[in-house]
Every structure is written in structure tokens, then in C-alpha cells.
Design a protein around this motif. Sequence first.
Motif, PDB file in Angstrom:
ATOM      1  N   ILE A 166      30.991  89.852  50.162  1.00  0.00           N
ATOM      2  CA  ILE A 166      29.761  90.467  49.662  1.00  0.00           C
ATOM      3  C   ILE A 166      30.003  91.930  49.339  1.00  0.00           C
ATOM      4  N   GLU A 167      30.880  92.599  50.142  1.00  0.00           N
ATOM      5  CA  GLU A 167      31.169  93.995  49.870  1.00  0.00           C
ATOM      6  C   GLU A 167      31.766  94.164  48.468  1.00  0.00           C
ATOM      7  N   ASN A 168      32.707  93.310  48.126  1.00  0.00           N
ATOM      8  CA  ASN A 168      33.313  93.403  46.791  1.00  0.00           C
ATOM      9  C   ASN A 168      32.290  93.093  45.699  1.00  0.00           C
ATOM     10  N   LEU A 169      31.432  92.134  45.971  1.00  0.00           N
ATOM     11  CA  LEU A 169      30.386  91.796  44.993  1.00  0.00           C
ATOM     12  C   LEU A 169      29.469  92.994  44.747  1.00  0.00           C
ATOM     13  N   LEU A 170      29.071  93.662  45.838  1.00  0.00           N
ATOM     14  CA  LEU A 170      28.192  94.821  45.678  1.00  0.00           C
ATOM     15  C   LEU A 170      28.896  95.945  44.948  1.00  0.00           C
ATOM     16  N   ASP A 171      30.204  96.101  45.173  1.00  0.00           N
ATOM     17  CA  ASP A 171      30.934  97.128  44.446  1.00  0.00           C
ATOM     18  C   ASP A 171      30.886  96.870  42.950  1.00  0.00           C
ATOM     19  N   GLN A 172      30.981  95.630  42.547  1.00  0.00           N
ATOM     20  CA  GLN A 172      30.892  95.301  41.129  1.00  0.00           C
ATOM     21  C   GLN A 172      29.495  95.612  40.574  1.00  0.00           C
ATOM     22  N   MET A 173      28.474  95.318  41.359  1.00  0.00           N
ATOM     23  CA  MET A 173      27.118  95.628  40.916  1.00  0.00           C
ATOM     24  C   MET A 173      26.924  97.133  40.768  1.00  0.00           C
ATOM     25  N   ILE A 174      27.470  97.904  41.730  1.00  0.00           N
ATOM     26  CA  ILE A 174      27.323  99.356  41.677  1.00  0.00           C
ATOM     27  C   ILE A 174      28.022  99.923  40.452  1.00  0.00           C
ATOM     28  N   LEU A 175      29.165  99.329  40.071  1.00  0.00           N
ATOM     29  CA  LEU A 175      29.838  99.782  38.855  1.00  0.00           C
ATOM     30  C   LEU A 175      28.938  99.615  37.636  1.00  0.00           C
ATOM     31  N   ALA A 176      28.166  98.521  37.629  1.00  0.00           N
ATOM     32  CA  ALA A 176      27.246  98.296  36.507  1.00  0.00           C
ATOM     33  C   ALA A 176      26.110  99.303  36.501  1.00  0.00           C
ATOM     34  N   ILE A 177      25.700  99.727  37.686  1.00  0.00           N
ATOM     35  CA  ILE A 177      24.593 100.688  37.778  1.00  0.00           C
ATOM     36  C   ILE A 177      25.040 102.082  37.395  1.00  0.00           C
ATOM     37  N   THR A 178      26.263 102.463  37.794  1.00  0.00           N
ATOM     38  CA  THR A 178      26.740 103.833  37.617  1.00  0.00           C
ATOM     39  C   THR A 178      26.735 104.242  36.149  1.00  0.00           C
ATOM     40  N   GLY A 179      26.106 105.378  35.897  1.00  0.00           N
ATOM     41  CA  GLY A 179      26.131 105.950  34.549  1.00  0.00           C
ATOM     42  C   GLY A 179      25.056 105.443  33.618  1.00  0.00           C
ATOM     43  N   THR A 180      24.185 104.570  34.117  1.00  0.00           N
ATOM     44  CA  THR A 180      23.111 104.060  33.254  1.00  0.00           C
ATOM     45  C   THR A 180      21.783 104.147  33.987  1.00  0.00           C
ATOM     46  N   GLY A 181      20.701 104.139  33.234  1.00  0.00           N
ATOM     47  CA  GLY A 181      19.372 104.018  33.804  1.00  0.00           C
ATOM     48  C   GLY A 181      18.964 105.178  34.676  1.00  0.00           C
ATOM     49  N   LEU A 182      17.970 104.914  35.545  1.00  0.00           N
ATOM     50  CA  LEU A 182      17.348 105.940  36.365  1.00  0.00           C
ATOM     51  C   LEU A 182      17.896 105.996  37.774  1.00  0.00           C
ATOM     52  N   ILE A 183      18.760 105.062  38.146  1.00  0.00           N
ATOM     53  CA  ILE A 183      19.189 104.963  39.531  1.00  0.00           C
ATOM     54  C   ILE A 183      20.702 105.075  39.653  1.00  0.00           C
ATOM     55  N   ARG A 184      21.130 105.421  40.856  1.00  0.00           N
ATOM     56  CA  ARG A 184      22.527 105.398  41.250  1.00  0.00           C
ATOM     57  C   ARG A 184      22.588 104.684  42.593  1.00  0.00           C
ATOM     58  N   ALA A 185      23.795 104.192  42.984  1.00  0.00           N
ATOM     59  CA  ALA A 185      23.888 103.410  44.210  1.00  0.00           C
ATOM     60  C   ALA A 185      25.229 103.650  44.895  1.00  0.00           C
ATOM     61  N   VAL A 186      25.212 103.545  46.217  1.00  0.00           N
ATOM     62  CA  VAL A 186      26.425 103.561  47.026  1.00  0.00           C
ATOM     63  C   VAL A 186      26.305 102.433  48.038  1.00  0.00           C
ATOM     64  N   ARG A 187      27.477 102.032  48.582  1.00  0.00           N
ATOM     65  CA  ARG A 187      27.480 100.894  49.507  1.00  0.00           C
ATOM     66  C   ARG A 187      28.016 101.323  50.859  1.00  0.00           C
ATOM     67  N   THR A 188      27.389 100.775  51.907  1.00  0.00           N
ATOM     68  CA  THR A 188      27.911 100.866  53.261  1.00  0.00           C
ATOM     69  C   THR A 188      27.874  99.463  53.838  1.00  0.00           C
ATOM     70  N   GLY A 189      29.043  98.864  53.985  1.00  0.00           N
ATOM     71  CA  GLY A 189      29.087  97.480  54.432  1.00  0.00           C
ATOM     72  C   GLY A 189      28.420  96.589  53.404  1.00  0.00           C
ATOM     73  N   THR A 190      27.507  95.781  53.860  1.00  0.00           N
ATOM     74  CA  THR A 190      26.793  94.887  52.939  1.00  0.00           C
ATOM     75  C   THR A 190      25.439  95.462  52.536  1.00  0.00           C
ATOM     76  N   THR A 191      25.254  96.734  52.782  1.00  0.00           N
ATOM     77  CA  THR A 191      24.012  97.410  52.412  1.00  0.00           C
ATOM     78  C   THR A 191      24.268  98.352  51.257  1.00  0.00           C
ATOM     79  N   VAL A 192      23.432  98.243  50.259  1.00  0.00           N
ATOM     80  CA  VAL A 192      23.524  99.153  49.126  1.00  0.00           C
ATOM     81  C   VAL A 192      22.349 100.120  49.207  1.00  0.00           C
ATOM     82  N   ARG A 193      22.650 101.389  49.099  1.00  0.00           N
ATOM     83  CA  ARG A 193      21.609 102.416  49.080  1.00  0.00           C
ATOM     84  C   ARG A 193      21.400 102.819  47.616  1.00  0.00           C
ATOM     85  N   VAL A 194      20.174 102.612  47.151  1.00  0.00           N
ATOM     86  CA  VAL A 194      19.827 102.876  45.759  1.00  0.00           C
ATOM     87  C   VAL A 194      19.043 104.182  45.698  1.00  0.00           C
ATOM     88  N   TYR A 195      19.520 105.122  44.902  1.00  0.00           N
ATOM     89  CA  TYR A 195      18.901 106.436  44.763  1.00  0.00           C
ATOM     90  C   TYR A 195      18.195 106.546  43.425  1.00  0.00           C
TER      91      TYR A 195
END
Length: 942
Positions: A166-195
Amino acid sequence: MLEKLRPDRDLQCYFLQPSAVAALSGTSATGFTVSGTWRQQFDWAVIEWNRDNVFEHPALRNLPDGDLSGLTLSYQETRTNCISLDSDLFRTNSWPFLRVWAPDDSGIEQVYQVPLTTYATPIAGSYASAYADFTLSGAITAGDFVGIAYLTDQFTYPVGGWEGTIENLLDQMILAITGTGLIRAVRTGTTVRVYYTAGQDLGSSTTGLNGNRFSVYTYACSSTGGASTLSWDSVSQPFANGASPTTWQVTIPFNSLQGYIDPDYVTLYPINHSDKIRKLRWTYAADLQAGAYSRSEFEVAVTNWALTGTNLDYSVAGPGSQRFDDYSTQMAYSGNWTLRQGLSRGNYSGGTIHLTTTLRDSVSCTYSAPATHTLYLGTRYTNNGALVSITVDGVSAGSANLLILGEDALIRWPVGQYGAGSHTIVATHGEAAPTEFWFDFVEAAVPTTTLPTFPEEPRITLATDWDTEHSLALAPERTAWLMDTLGFTARSNHYVGALWFYELVRAGQAYASGTVTFDGPADADPSVTYSVTLTLGRTDQLGTTVLTKLIHMGDTQDALALAFANELNRGYLGFRGSVAGNVLTIYSRSMGLDGDFISVEATTTSPDYTLPIAGTWTGVVYTLAGGADGAWLTDLTATPRLNRAVRDWTTSFFAALHGYGIDTTGSLSMELQFGDTSVAGGIAQRGPLGDPLVLPTPSVQTNFSPTSLAFWQEVYAEIAGIQAGVGLQPFVQFGEVQWWYFPTNNLPVGEGLVDYHGMPFYDAWTQSQFLAAYGRAMDVILTNTVDPAAYPDEVAFLPVLIGNFTSAVMSYVLASYSTCRFEVLYPGDVNDTTFNQAINFPAGAWTPSALTVLKTECFGFTLGRDLDSSEGVLDSAHGFPASQRSHLVGIGDWSTPWLKEVSSAEGKGFESVVLFALDQFCLIGYPVPLPPLLRRSLRMGR
């Protein structure tokens, strides 16, 4: 010396009435606080500087001076429960701006909206982006979809199955978020913090508090739109922990400001004439709340206020100055000058003003000046003001444009500078339309920066009243300074008021609402994208808000409703949303029937979706429904009873008076502007047919029931507590705490007369007490002229209720403030019938041993020029020695012999004489010091 823009001498506070309340407090040369209560989402308060100051006595009132061109203002500001300085909310009022009223290059006055953030720098606190945490769990299945979304963007990750964890899956999702839209995200374990960063990089985002209104939703589905083997711990969360700077340094260089001119908020226009500024306003507004508005207190603290540059000081009219009021013998009128029936008394210079609406009507004044002077025309801005042409000694001195839309203000129009000698000024109505030319006075002012000093009047004071702008709008330190500087140092008499001192609740209010139901299947085909659109507007205005959501994989009907609710709660000021399953409820943010004008349309490109709306069908569009205005009522149970604005203002006022060595009395009556008139409310005095006593104040005359007592005793105790808190021995006054005096509201027929059909003893509680005491119903008493002997039981019973009431209040206050002093204000004029005298003075309770002072007044006799009756009131001691007597004198009519009444009270050795009130004394401009006793009325004209 008076300085421009000094907080404790030169600023005023106003607020949206009646929902808000606000006041200045803690003012000094270097700062101020404005505080109060917001009670609905669109409340505001303003701090105003105005070139045309009308508040001080003419001897202390600065001459009009709008030249701020050489000045720079700097200050530091901290806001609590207000829209923040860096907010991205839409401007429903002028909270983002300093408004500057100044002429453009063509001479036309503009209101420049100067964006404060351009001139502001954060100096305390820092930015932190708002965020929400989401935890993903379960098994990874190739072909599933998992994502995070908001209305206008969707970050959907197609699970490949190769991710392994799941950690690797979330990393892929965060890559999609980075640089687009209104939000940014980081991961700690299986938790993603969306800013929430509004597209900025996480480390440099300045979204701050704005992000706390943002929300996202999560989803996970199979390749066909069904259940996924992955799941999120939360379907949706509002973001939190966003922070912005708490204190801002603001620097206003008046000679280089730029502002927008409504409705153009794209172009910044330079303010080229900062030497001719008429008015400034800072606006503070209620911060956006997520749901139905909950009453909240607010505060703006301004510190390190400093004005630097040239031309800092005001001038006043110094020695050698002359003012010629409109009735002076120097005046010659031509044409049809009237004020309805002609010359009218009022709070104008000298007590009178003239009006004409006729073209070419004129007034001339010939005078002789002993020195070089600045000449002013005393007149009035109105919504229908005329263009007035002015000549001096036959030479044109220009024109005065008295038309100011939305304003009504007395002003001094600067005509020019002239030398010593004889001069003639002529002011002529210059427009054909029936516009208004109000003429108040001509003033030949010899400017000086040195303020006059006056001898002390140790046994005379000026009453203050928080229902008038000389208290409510002014800094409390300014009001106290005025009293002390004018020399009135006897014990003060401050009326806390009937209009604004308490908290309010809007009983029966309901927000308009409507629903949209999202009825359709989840998206099962990622290759096909449909959309849903909501269009919101108002049927009474142009313009709409269009919100569109693309239907992606994972979007169920519930998710679509949630997406729109999240968006509506992101900061739209007209409406908000809530969601229950697939039903979106849209609420108006404005209270009551106003929300019924909000229109809702719902459309979709999907052949599988329907979007039924529940609201009111107008024949063209659906609108929200169910809005109910209700009524603003005094909140009898609010704790504390006194609202934030009056608490802070009164604390500062009493502290300032104490600093001058002036004793104080806090006065309350039985009147509440927003008192509940219903039978269930139980607080109104009532006539025999049940009519509640609504007085012309406007206010409700409250009764002596336990419900009323519970409210008032706490109010008195809070006033005493404020006095004790600033080092004073508490002193409170029962101001006309009696039965209402007439079977009507005592207005003339045709001028608002209300008939109560009898005297005011017939509320349910009073009747029940009489029945219990005498075993019969109280007789119906229709007028105050009946013979008391005809109603022995009623005459015995009614004053006891008053005495019991005041005694209970005293006991309640003394339990906390054992040294508190008490005073009764007894009006002898309205109690001049034998019946009223019998029922409105509880002799057993109001004794010299129970009360510190008995204060009398007889405004009706004063206005009627009935000195014999006034003298009778002064002689009615009720057993109180002169050392325990005070007298309140009405001074609102310059033509009455009020000074004789003052002299008589002083001559009898009364403890103090109170002139009612400060505002009338200053606006009319009575002479200071008071002259020796005159045979006729006081007049200021020469």
C-alpha cells in the motif's frame, strides 16, 4: 493640541444594526481596540475618520482639515473572529480595503478601495497549510481504482497489482497529485496527509487559514465500479490546522495610495488628491462559519499606531473667532425659507436650522472680523443636497455641492481666508430641482492649535447615553476627555441605554433551504465521462455561480452529493451545503426570507442520472424555500447579560473618568428596544386588553415579574462589577423604574399615538399577584387622572411591586459588591397626577437610609417653560436632605429657561446637577463656562 487620526480623539465606530454591535475601547494616542458581537454571517463594523467632525463642543472641535498628503500612518493589527487580512473570501463588503473618499482629477468624489494587503507585512505568527489525513488499508487487486478528489479535480490511481505494498501504491498516487491542482500530499506509512496549497509548493504556500474551509473525499472501486478490496478510513474530511500570521504591520503612505473604484476591481487608480480626503473607513467583518451562524464575540487590537510627516496637527477656532447662527440679527433671508412649519429647534448650532428647496433663495450675513480668519458656511450634506453658490463681498467664492448619496451630516464648508474688517457672505440655492439647502451658521474662525481651558464646575455634570453616538460611536476616553475638559466634574450620570447593551437572539428565524437528489448508478466505464452541473443564483440579481463535476470511476451518487457539499462549504458566501447519502441540502447563509431568492438548477449530460430538486418552483426556476425572518429579541438568558461591546466600552469609560477623579453612576431604566412583547415572554407591561407597552424610544417597558427581575438584577450587578474592577465604589441608578405613566404612548394624535386602552398593570404575573393578595381581579383603571381613593387596594399594591423589585436588585448586587451605592431617578412631570404619585413612589423602600441619592427630573415642565412646576419638583424632597438630592435637567431646547432650573437646584444645595445630555450640549454649542443666570434662554449667535 489635537492631532489628526489620533485614536482617542479622532476616530469613530459604526456597525451593522441591529445584528452586530461594536465599540471602541482601550484607546490612546498609540492604539485602540474595537470589539463586540457578530450575530449573523454578514455582520460588519467600521472604524471611521471623518474630516467633518461634529462631536466635540465648538470650542474643542477641530476645523475641517482633509489634508493627509504629507502623512504616513503605521500600525500593527491583530484580529480575532474576523475575516483575516489575507483571506481569499469574496468581498461581500469592504473588509479587504481601506476606503478613501477623495476627489479625482475632475473634482468628482470617488470612493477608492485601497487593498490593505499591498501595504501589510506579517510580523507575528506564520503560515501553515491546512491538511487532512487519510489511511488506506486492505488488499491490492489489479484493475481496482483508488483516489482522492474534490469538485474540480480527481486523482484516480488505476491499481496495477505490481505495487506490492500500500505504501508503494500511495507513492504512485502522490506522484500524480504533485504539481497539479490545489493540493499536495506526503505519506507516512499507509497514511497520506493531503495539504491545501492552492497549487503552491508545500514549503512556500501562503494559503494558511483559507485552507481550513477545504475538504476532499476518497473513493475505491473495482474495475467495474463495484466494491474494492481497498478502503479508506474516512470518506471525507474538512481540512484543519491551517494557520496564518496573527499580527500584521500596516503602513499607509497617504501621498502614494492606489485603490479600485467599484465596480472595477482590476484597475488600481492613484489617489492624486490626498490633500482633500473627506473620509476614511477600515472595515472588519464576521469570519465565515461552517454551518448556521453561531453568535460570536470578536476583537481587533491595534497597537503602535503612529502618524508621521508634516501637517500633523489640527486647528480649532481660537480667540477672536465668531459664529453667527441662523437666527442671528446679521442674517438676511431672501425667498421661501422653511423647515416644514418654519424655524425648528433641534441639535443644530444654536439649536436651530433653516431650509429652502427653491432655486435662487439666498441667505446673507454681514459681519465684522477683528482679525484674519477662515470663513465657513455651516450646512448639511444630504441625499438630496443642492448646489449652493457662494459670494463674499460680491466676488464668487465657488460652490458647495451638498449632495452626498446615502449620507446625512452637518458640515462646515470652507469658503476661504479673509482679512480683518467687514465682509458679506451670500449663499444661494443654485439648482432648479427641489433639492435641499440647509443653512445652520456662518463662522469666522481664527485658527489656533492651542486648546482653551475652562473653569471647573464641581457640582454640574453632563449626562452620557450609550444610545447616542456621543457615547456609542466615540472612544470612551474621548467622551470622558470631553466632560473633563469642559470642566464638568461632578458625579457623572451614564445611561447604559435601552437600545444596544444586551445580547440578541433572532427568535423564529429559519434559513431557506432546498435539496438536490443525485439519482443514478456509479460510473462503471472509465472511458466514458459524464458531468453534473449545479447553477446557483438569485432571482433578484444578475449573475450565477456554475459548479460542474465530472463523473469518474468511483463516483457514486453519494460521492457526487458529497463533492458538491464540500465545494459549497469551501467559502461561498451566499450558500452552504450538507449531505445525507445522495441528497445534497443547500442552505442560504443569509437569514430569513432573503434566502428564498436563491435559485437552483441541476443538469447532467448522463442519460442515467436524474436530479430532482425540492424547493419552490417559480415557473422559471426552483428557489430555496422556508426562510423565516423571525424577530430580534433581547436574550434574557445570555451570560453575561451585557454584550462584549458595552462591557469593553463601559470599562474604559469608567476607568477614564476615575483617572480624572470623577465619580460615576451607571443608570438603567425598564426599557428594552428588543424586548419580547409576547405574552409567553412575560416581561412587558400591558394594558387592560393585553396591549404590550411599546414606547416611542423605541422600546418595550418591562414589568416587575420574576422573569424581568432575573434579567435586570444581573445587569445591575455587572455594571457594579465593572465599576469595582476599575477601582471605583460602585454606584448604580434605577432610572425611571416605575409603571408607565399614561394609557397611551403619549404621542400626539397623527404623530404615532398608540392607545394601550388603559393603564399598564395587566400583565399576567401582576394580575396573578393581585388576585392572590386580594382574592379578586384588579379593577380596570383607564387613565392616570382617576382618584386614588377610588382604588385603595390597587394603590396599596402597585408601589409595593416597584419597591420589592428595586430592593431585590439591591440585595442581589450587595451580595457581590457590599459597598455599592444606589440612586433612584424620579420624574416629577409625568408623575404630576395624584394617582401616579400614589403608585410610583414606594416610600417604604425608597428611603434616605436605603438610597444614597434621590435624583429628580421634570423635562416636560422644562420644555413647557413651567418654572413653577419645576420648582415644585425640586421642593418635593420625599424625606431626602439636599445632600442626598440630585436633579437632571433637559437642555435639548435652547429656548427654555433650563439654566434657571440648574441655578435653583444648585441654590438648594443639591449634591449634583446633571445636564441632559453631552451630545446636545456639544451640538447646540452652549457657552462654556455656563454664564450667570440669565432672564431668558441661552443662545450662541452674535
